[in-house]
Motif scaffolding. Structure first.
Motif, short mmCIF file in Angstrom:
data_model
loop_
_atom_site.label_atom_id
_atom_site.label_comp_id
_atom_site.label_asym_id
_atom_site.label_seq_id
_atom_site.Cartn_x
_atom_site.Cartn_y
_atom_site.Cartn_z
N GLU A 1 0.84 -1.21 0.00
CA GLU A 1 0.00 0.00 0.00
C GLU A 1 0.87 1.25 0.00
N GLU A 2 1.98 1.19 0.75
CA GLU A 2 2.87 2.35 0.81
C GLU A 2 3.48 2.62 -0.56
N MET A 3 3.93 1.56 -1.24
CA MET A 3 4.52 1.73 -2.58
C MET A 3 3.48 2.27 -3.56
N GLU A 4 2.26 1.74 -3.47
CA GLU A 4 1.21 2.20 -4.37
C GLU A 4 0.84 3.65 -4.10
N ASN A 5 0.84 4.05 -2.83
CA ASN A 5 0.54 5.45 -2.48
C ASN A 5 1.63 6.37 -3.02
N ILE A 6 2.90 5.91 -2.90
CA ILE A 6 4.02 6.74 -3.38
C ILE A 6 3.94 6.93 -4.89
N THR A 7 3.70 5.80 -5.61
CA THR A 7 3.61 5.91 -7.07
C THR A 7 2.41 6.76 -7.48
N SER A 8 1.34 6.72 -6.69
CA SER A 8 0.17 7.55 -6.99
C SER A 8 0.50 9.03 -6.83
N VAL A 9 1.22 9.36 -5.74
CA VAL A 9 1.64 10.76 -5.51
C VAL A 9 2.53 11.24 -6.66
N LEU A 10 3.46 10.38 -7.09
CA LEU A 10 4.37 10.75 -8.16
C LEU A 10 3.64 10.88 -9.50
N THR A 11 2.67 10.02 -9.73
CA THR A 11 1.88 10.11 -10.96
C THR A 11 1.10 11.42 -11.01
N ASN A 12 0.47 11.78 -9.88
CA ASN A 12 -0.28 13.04 -9.81
C ASN A 12 0.64 14.24 -9.97
N LEU A 13 1.85 14.15 -9.36
CA LEU A 13 2.81 15.23 -9.49
C LEU A 13 3.22 15.39 -10.95
N ASN A 14 3.42 14.26 -11.63
CA ASN A 14 3.81 14.30 -13.04
C ASN A 14 2.72 14.93 -13.89
N LEU A 15 1.44 14.66 -13.55
CA LEU A 15 0.33 15.26 -14.29
C LEU A 15 0.32 16.78 -14.13
N ARG A 16 0.59 17.22 -12.88
CA ARG A 16 0.65 18.68 -12.65
C ARG A 16 1.81 19.31 -13.40
N LEU A 17 2.92 18.60 -13.47
CA LEU A 17 4.07 19.11 -14.22
C LEU A 17 3.75 19.19 -15.71
N GLU A 18 2.99 18.22 -16.21
CA GLU A 18 2.60 18.25 -17.61
C GLU A 18 1.70 19.45 -17.89
N ASP A 19 0.79 19.75 -16.93
CA ASP A 19 -0.06 20.94 -17.08
C ASP A 19 0.79 22.21 -17.11
N MET A 20 1.81 22.25 -16.22
CA MET A 20 2.70 23.41 -16.19
C MET A 20 3.46 23.54 -17.51
N ARG A 21 3.94 22.38 -18.02
CA ARG A 21 4.67 22.41 -19.29
C ARG A 21 3.78 22.90 -20.43
N ASN A 22 2.53 22.41 -20.47
CA ASN A 22 1.61 22.86 -21.52
C ASN A 22 1.29 24.34 -21.38
N GLY A 23 1.10 24.78 -20.13
CA GLY A 23 0.82 26.20 -19.91
C GLY A 23 1.99 27.07 -20.33
N LEU A 24 3.22 26.60 -20.02
CA LEU A 24 4.42 27.34 -20.39
C LEU A 24 4.54 27.45 -21.91
N THR A 25 4.29 26.34 -22.60
CA THR A 25 4.40 26.34 -24.06
C THR A 25 3.39 27.31 -24.68
N THR A 26 2.14 27.26 -24.19
CA THR A 26 1.10 28.16 -24.72
C THR A 26 1.43 29.61 -24.38
N MET A 27 1.94 29.82 -23.17
CA MET A 27 2.31 31.17 -22.76
C MET A 27 3.37 31.75 -23.69
#
Length: 300
Positions: free
Chosen positions: A190-216
């Motif tokens: 459960e701990e490993m799955e929680n960690i990978t979930s946090v990292l996956t969500n963080l990566n999604l936010r980074l992708e949003d930031m990257r897309n926003g930066l490109t459009t900006m």
């Protein structure tokens, strides 16, 4: 006026409703005719009066589109930047709110090369770096979890072999050990799955930031890029602290290894004492990308 379908503000002064097709960062919505006049007005020739199509403006991230270039207090465009308070100001602000400040700089000069600034490049590189670090940690955790599960499967196979040789003795032993494995493995999994979930969500936010930066970079004004870079820098710093806070916990990157030992000479009277079940956690080493592309060897 809705941001999604703006009207020409100039025509509205004459009580005429016409959809805006051009957006000026200072004058806001303009119809086709008014945008032509806008290009020939002397005061509107400044780079601060950057124009883009309304359709392109809709593509900008909300935090960029909402950046104002008009002073709320005096309804004048920002023309100066106060280095003391790190904020833009209009000509009236410089003599009122910032009357005791010094070191004013021209906002037009400061934002002229915002799209090519080192700060924007640093944010862009930071997004890539943090994204790669997330992938490094996520891959490490997935590998650790797979290794753990493989070891559990290997243990089950060994128990099945013993079960075939000594059915009556090992039936209960198999159940006891599997229960123990599952009890140990459940929080670990459960701990490993929680960690990978946090990292996956963080990566999604980074992708949003990257897309926003490109459009900006494609559609934002110089000031929007300048101000948006600061916002992205703040958001990136927050996300980096999330990953660093996650890794501060010494248990996050601990490895749980399982071994199974059996002594045949003790059969059958002391078979339970002869079976030794052990678990061990070991450190693992990661190579994370650090600021300015410097790689530092980190161990947990």
């Amino acid at each position: 006026m809705a941001a999604s379908d703006p009207f020409c503000l100039v025509c509205e002064q004459s009580h005429v409703v016409k959809p805006a097709v051009i957006w000026c960062n200072i004058c806001e919505g303009l119809c086709e005719e008014c945008s032509v006049v806008h290009r020939f007005i002397k005061d509107c020739s400044s780079p601060l009066h950057t124009t883009i199509s309304v359709d392109n403006r809709k593509k900008l991230p909300t935090f960029i589109a909402e950046i104002k270039q008009i002073c709320d207090d005096h309804s004048e465009p920002y023309v100066l930047y106060c280095s003391i308070h790190n904020e833009p100001c209009c000509s009236q602000c410089s003599s009122t709110k910032h009357s005791t400040c010094s070191g004013f700089r021209s906002l037009e000069v400061m934002t002229k090369n915002a799209a090519d600034s080192a700060s924007l490049t640093d944010v862009e590189n930071g997004i890539d770096r943090l994204s790669k670090n997330c992938e490094i940690v996520r891959s490490n955790r997935e590998t650790a979890l797979t290794k753990y599960q493989d070891e559990v499967n290997s243990l089950k196979s060994s128990l099945k072999t013993l079960h075939d040789n000594m059915i009556k003795v090992f039936d209960q032993m198999e159940k006891d050990i599997i229960v123990k494995v599952d009890k140990i493995g459940k929080p670990y999994t459960e701990e490993m799955e929680n960690i990978t979930s946090v990292l996956t969500n963080l990566n999604l936010r980074l992708e949003d930031m990257r897309n926003g930066l490109t459009t900006m970079k494609l559609f934002g004004s110089s000031y929007q890029i300048f101000a948006g870079t600061g916002k992205l820098r703040t958001e990136l710093d927050k996300e980096e602290r999330i990953l660093e806070a996650l890794l501060i916990d010494g248990k996050v990157l601990r490895q749980k290894d399982i071994t199974f030992k059996f002594e045949f000479a003790s059969l059958p009277a002391v078979v339970k004492k002869a079976v030794n079940f052990e678990t061990e956690e070991t450190n693992c080493t990661l190579q994370l990308l650090r600021n300015q592309s410097i790689q530092i060897k980190l161990s947990w």
